[in-house]
Scaffold this active site. Structure first.
Site, short mmCIF file in Angstrom:
data_model
loop_
_atom_site.label_atom_id
_atom_site.label_comp_id
_atom_site.label_asym_id
_atom_site.label_seq_id
_atom_site.Cartn_x
_atom_site.Cartn_y
_atom_site.Cartn_z
N GLN A 1 4.59 10.28 7.48
CA GLN A 1 5.09 11.24 8.47
C GLN A 1 6.60 11.34 8.47
O GLN A 1 7.16 12.43 8.65
CB GLN A 1 4.57 10.86 9.85
N CYS B 1 -2.50 10.49 4.29
CA CYS B 1 -1.64 9.33 4.13
C CYS B 1 -1.60 8.91 2.66
O CYS B 1 -2.64 8.77 2.02
CB CYS B 1 -2.18 8.19 5.00
N CYS C 1 -5.55 6.13 9.16
CA CYS C 1 -5.44 4.83 8.49
C CYS C 1 -5.32 3.69 9.50
O CYS C 1 -5.52 2.53 9.14
CB CYS C 1 -4.25 4.82 7.54
N HIS D 1 -2.92 8.99 12.94
CA HIS D 1 -3.16 8.54 11.57
C HIS D 1 -4.48 7.79 11.49
O HIS D 1 -4.64 6.73 12.11
CB HIS D 1 -2.02 7.63 11.12
#
Length: 213
Positions: free
Chosen positions: A139, A98, A169, A167
Site C-alpha cells: 500500500q 499483496c 494477508c 489486507h
C-alpha cells in the site's frame, strides 16, 4: 515469449524490460502444480477448467502492468476559466493484491491536486488508481506511485493522496485481525507545505487529519 509491458517509472521500466511473460500453457501448468501441492487432483471434474479460469482472472487482476499512467494523464485541457482551487475525487474503490502473499487488498483512495493552468478529466484520476492497483503491490508504494505520477505529468501546485484499505494477508492468515484498516498518505507541493490546505483536504474526504500527520 513476450516481454511484459513497461510500468511507470524508470526502475519499474528496467524491471519490466528484464522479465519475460511465460505462455498461457506454462501459466496453466503452474496452476495445476499448485493444485497438486495444495493436496487436490487437477484432473477431477470440478478442477479441470480451473487453470484456464485462473490464468484469465490473472489477466484482469494484473492488467495494470500493460497500461501507462503517463500516457493517460497527458490528455489534459486548459479551458478552465482560470479555476485554480482544489480538484478532489473522493471514494475511489479499488482491489489490488499483496506482493508478499498474492491475496487481495480492498480499499478506497482519495486523490486531489491544485491545477496549474491545465486540468485532467476526473475519470483519469480514477484510472490512475486502477492502473497501479492492478499490479502486485504494497500500500505504501501504491500511494506514492499515484501521487508521483500525477505530480510528474500534470505539474500541479500540489498533490494529495490518501488510501485506506484492508489486507487479507492479515485478516485471512497470520494474525487474523478483522476490521483493521491501514491508512497511508502522500502530500506533495502545497499540500505538504500548507497545513490549512491539508486540513481542508482531510475534512473534505472525511478523514481524521491527525491520523495521517
Amino acid at each position: 515469449m513476450n516481454a511484459i509491458q513497461p510500468a511507470s517509472g524508470e526502475r519499474s521500466k528496467d524491471l519490466a524490460d528484464s522479465v519475460v511473460r511465460p505462455s498461457r500453457e506454462e501459466a496453466e501448468a503452474a496452476v495445476r502444480t499448485l493444485l497438486r501441492w495444495a493436496g487436490d487432483d487437477p484432473d477431477r471434474e470440478g478442477l479441470l477448467d480451473t487453470p484456464k479460469r485462473v490464468a484469465k482472472a490473472y489477466e484482469e487482476f494484473f492488467a495494470g502492468y500493460g497500461e501507462d499512467p503517463t500516457e493517460l494523464l497527458a490528455r489534459t485541457f486548459s479551458e478552465t476559466e482560470g479555476y485554480d482551487e482544489m480538484v478532489l475525487l473522493r471514494g475511489i474503490s479499488f482491489e489490488s493484491h499483496c506482493e508478499h502473499h498474492m491475496v487481495p487488498i480492498i480499499g478506497t483512495a482519495h486523490v486531489a491536486y491544485l491545477p496549474n493552468n491545465r486540468v485532467v478529466g476526473i475519470s483519469k484520476l480514477a484510472r490512475v488508481v486502477e492502473i497501479f492497483a492492478k499490479r502486485l503491490q504494497i500500500q505504501e508504494k501504491m500511494t506514492a506511485q499515484i501521487a508521483d505520477a500525477i505530480q510528474d505529468v500534470l505539474d500541479p501546485r500540489g498533490v494529495a493522496v490518501v488510501v485506506s484499505a484492508q489486507h487479507q494477508c492479515m485478516t485471512t492468515r497470520g494474525v487474523k485481525k478483522h476490521g483493521v484498516d491501514m491508512v497511508t498518505s502522500r502530500m506533495l507541493g502545497a499540500f505538504k507545505d500548507d497545513r490549512g490546505l491539508r486540513s481542508e483536504f482531510m475534512a473534505l474526504t472525511g478523514m481524521n487529519a491527525a491520523a495521517v500527520g
